[in-house]
Design an enzyme around this catalytic site. Structure first.
Site, PDB file in Angstrom:
ATOM      1  N   SER A 159     -18.968 -13.689   1.440  1.00 40.57           N
ATOM      2  CA  SER A 159     -18.300 -14.940   1.689  1.00 40.57           C
ATOM      3  C   SER A 159     -18.494 -15.691   0.288  1.00 40.57           C
ATOM      4  CB  SER A 159     -18.910 -15.401   3.018  1.00 40.57           C
ATOM      5  OG  SER A 159     -18.247 -16.673   2.917  1.00 40.57           O
ATOM      6  N   TYR A 172     -25.534 -18.812   8.373  1.00 46.40           N
ATOM      7  CA  TYR A 172     -24.277 -18.121   7.686  1.00 46.40           C
ATOM      8  C   TYR A 172     -24.403 -17.588   6.148  1.00 46.40           C
ATOM      9  CZ  TYR A 172     -19.538 -16.121   7.207  1.00 46.40           C
ATOM     10  OH  TYR A 172     -18.439 -15.385   6.677  1.00 46.40           O
TER      11      TYR A 172
HETATM   12  N1  NAP Z   1     -11.999 -14.665   8.360  1.00 47.27           N
HETATM   13  C1  NAP Z   1     -12.547 -14.979   7.065  1.00 47.27           C
HETATM   14  O1  NAP Z   1     -12.057 -15.880   6.582  1.00 47.27           O
HETATM   15  C2  NAP Z   1     -13.894 -14.417   6.558  1.00 47.27           C
HETATM   16  C3  NAP Z   1     -14.071 -15.012   5.098  1.00 47.27           C
HETATM   17  C4  NAP Z   1     -15.234 -14.539   4.548  1.00 47.27           C
HETATM   18  C5  NAP Z   1     -16.012 -13.437   5.002  1.00 47.27           C
HETATM   19  N2  NAP Z   1     -15.779 -13.110   6.394  1.00 47.27           N
HETATM   20  C6  NAP Z   1     -16.398 -11.832   6.975  1.00 47.27           C
HETATM   21  O2  NAP Z   1     -15.620 -10.784   7.228  1.00 47.27           O
HETATM   22  C7  NAP Z   1     -16.329 -10.001   8.296  1.00 47.27           C
HETATM   23  C8  NAP Z   1     -15.234 -10.025   9.587  1.00 47.27           C
HETATM   24  O3  NAP Z   1     -15.072 -11.113   9.928  1.00 47.27           O
HETATM   25  P1  NAP Z   1     -13.785 -11.492  10.872  1.00 47.27           P
HETATM   26  O4  NAP Z   1     -13.074 -12.764  10.149  1.00 47.27           O
HETATM   27  O5  NAP Z   1     -12.798 -10.337  11.192  1.00 47.27           O
HETATM   28  O6  NAP Z   1     -14.518 -11.916  12.012  1.00 47.27           O
HETATM   29  P2  NAP Z   1     -14.122 -11.819  13.694  1.00 47.27           P
HETATM   30  O7  NAP Z   1     -12.674 -11.893  13.915  1.00 47.27           O
HETATM   31  O8  NAP Z   1     -14.929 -12.717  14.388  1.00 47.27           O
HETATM   32  O9  NAP Z   1     -14.746 -10.308  13.922  1.00 47.27           O
HETATM   33  C9  NAP Z   1     -16.014  -9.939  13.927  1.00 47.27           C
HETATM   34  C10 NAP Z   1     -16.372  -8.698  14.260  1.00 47.27           C
HETATM   35  O10 NAP Z   1     -17.831  -8.409  14.363  1.00 47.27           O
HETATM   36  C11 NAP Z   1     -18.103  -8.173  15.648  1.00 47.27           C
HETATM   37  N3  NAP Z   1     -19.362  -8.503  15.941  1.00 47.27           N
HETATM   38  C12 NAP Z   1     -19.874  -9.834  16.326  1.00 47.27           C
HETATM   39  N4  NAP Z   1     -21.087  -9.842  16.724  1.00 47.27           N
HETATM   40  C13 NAP Z   1     -21.566  -8.394  16.832  1.00 47.27           C
HETATM   41  C14 NAP Z   1     -22.481  -7.830  17.386  1.00 47.27           C
HETATM   42  N5  NAP Z   1     -23.435  -8.474  18.020  1.00 47.27           N
HETATM   43  N6  NAP Z   1     -22.492  -6.431  17.437  1.00 47.27           N
HETATM   44  C15 NAP Z   1     -21.473  -5.916  17.234  1.00 47.27           C
HETATM   45  N7  NAP Z   1     -20.451  -6.127  16.627  1.00 47.27           N
HETATM   46  C16 NAP Z   1     -20.302  -7.814  16.509  1.00 47.27           C
HETATM   47  C17 NAP Z   1     -16.960  -8.631  16.500  1.00 47.27           C
HETATM   48  O11 NAP Z   1     -17.099  -8.116  17.790  1.00 47.27           O
HETATM   49  P3  NAP Z   1     -16.218  -8.728  19.069  1.00 47.27           P
HETATM   50  O12 NAP Z   1     -14.888  -8.858  18.873  1.00 47.27           O
HETATM   51  O13 NAP Z   1     -16.515  -7.971  20.170  1.00 47.27           O
HETATM   52  O14 NAP Z   1     -16.819  -9.992  19.198  1.00 47.27           O
HETATM   53  C18 NAP Z   1     -15.967  -8.538  15.555  1.00 47.27           C
HETATM   54  O15 NAP Z   1     -15.289  -7.130  15.821  1.00 47.27           O
HETATM   55  C19 NAP Z   1     -17.556 -10.886   8.669  1.00 47.27           C
HETATM   56  O16 NAP Z   1     -18.767 -10.234   7.889  1.00 47.27           O
HETATM   57  C20 NAP Z   1     -17.110 -12.315   8.131  1.00 47.27           C
HETATM   58  O17 NAP Z   1     -18.541 -13.006   7.586  1.00 47.27           O
HETATM   59  C21 NAP Z   1     -14.536 -13.607   7.047  1.00 47.27           C
END
Ligand code: NAP
Length: 254
Positions: A159, A172
């Protein structure tokens, strides 16, 4: 730190991932869901790992309905997963697959957005457990299966706040700095002794549940959908990135 991107206008071959077995964590929603569907579309057998069975089943059904290779499903809550769970997972996969060709560490939690001064310890620990410790346990125990691959790729999810610290991003941000560090240490260890490449990928602002939680006042359409940022996920997972290791990538051009 040098930051890289996939080649401009990268166009992967439509069989880029044919014959490959890949594990995606957090495959039920957001970026992980999009990556799992995309990898299957390019021919991979995808092992869908996540904590919510219903979401994983929906992705599984979507892959099957579109004629992709039959996926596998692993329901595992990374907030409570221990070493024994990861050892069992690795031995179960070793019984089913000869090798693992890719591992996308994508699952993550945002935790509290507040000053360190008032941060709660249990919320801090949960973020470190899911975003850092579980990555260690999975990597540690899946390495033998990854080493059995003729060429494997490990992608860690970073990130912007894991490269430059920012107020109120607390655990985070610290967990993403740790992820960048873990990636560098592992890449350095594996560089000359194995055919595993290890890189970090920052998706950048993307319209997912996590982003909407972090920025409730922002219009969701300000940011691209997860499906729109898949070029780097494909580049790093497929063999077009052979020889690329220990680097930090951005999925979006700024
Ligand atoms: N979106 C952004 O703008 C952004 C920017 C920078 C970095 N990121 C990174 O990208 C990655 C994906 O993020 P996202 O935006 O797609 O977030 P998201 O929509 O919240 O999805 C997160 C995923 O991780 C799973 N997860 C969370 N806690 C878990 C646990 N305890 N055990 C197993 N699975 C778990 C969730 O499962 P459930 O759906 O079942 O809860 C979901 O499938 C993350 O590492 C995040 O830090 C995102």
């Amino acid at each position: 730190m040098n930051i890289y991107t996939a080649p401009a206008n990268y166009r992967p071959h439509n069989k880029l991932l044919q014959g490959k077995t890949l594990l995606v964590t957090g495959a039920g929603d957001g970026i992980g869901r999009a990556a799992a569907l995309c990898y299957a579309r390019y021919g991979a057998t995808v092992i869908l790992l996540g904590r919510t069975g219903g979401k994983l089943e929906a992705v599984y059904d979507e892959i099957e309905a579109s004629g992709g290779p039959k996926p596998a499903l692993v329901e595992l809550d990374l907030a409570t997963a221990n070493e024994e769970n990861c050892i069992n997972l690795a031995s179960g996969l070793a019984g089913e697959f000869e090798h693992l060709d890719g591992l996308l560490h994508n699952a993550g939690v945002l935790g509290e957005r507040r000053p360190i001064e008032s941060a709660g310890y249990s919320a801090w620990q949960e973020v470190m457990q899911v975003n850092v410790n579980a990555q260690f346990l999975l990597t540690r125990h899946l390495l033998p299966l990854l080493k059995a691959s003729p060429s494997a790729s490990i992608i860690f999810t970073s990130s912007g706040v894991g490269r430059t610290g920012r107020a109120y991003w607390g655990a985070y941000a610290v967990s993403k700095f740790a992820t960048e560090g873990f990636c560098q240490v592992l890449a350095s260890e594996l560089e000359n002794t194995s055919k595993i490449r290890v890189n970090c990928l920052n998706p950048g602002a993307t319209n997912t549940a996590m982003r909407r939680t972090a920025y409730p006042a922002e219009h969701p359409n300000t940011n691209p959908a997860p499906e729109d940022i898949m070029a780097s996920y494909l580049f790093l997972m497929g063999e077009d990135s052979l020889g690329v290791t220990g680097r930090s990538f951005d999925a979006q051009l700024t």
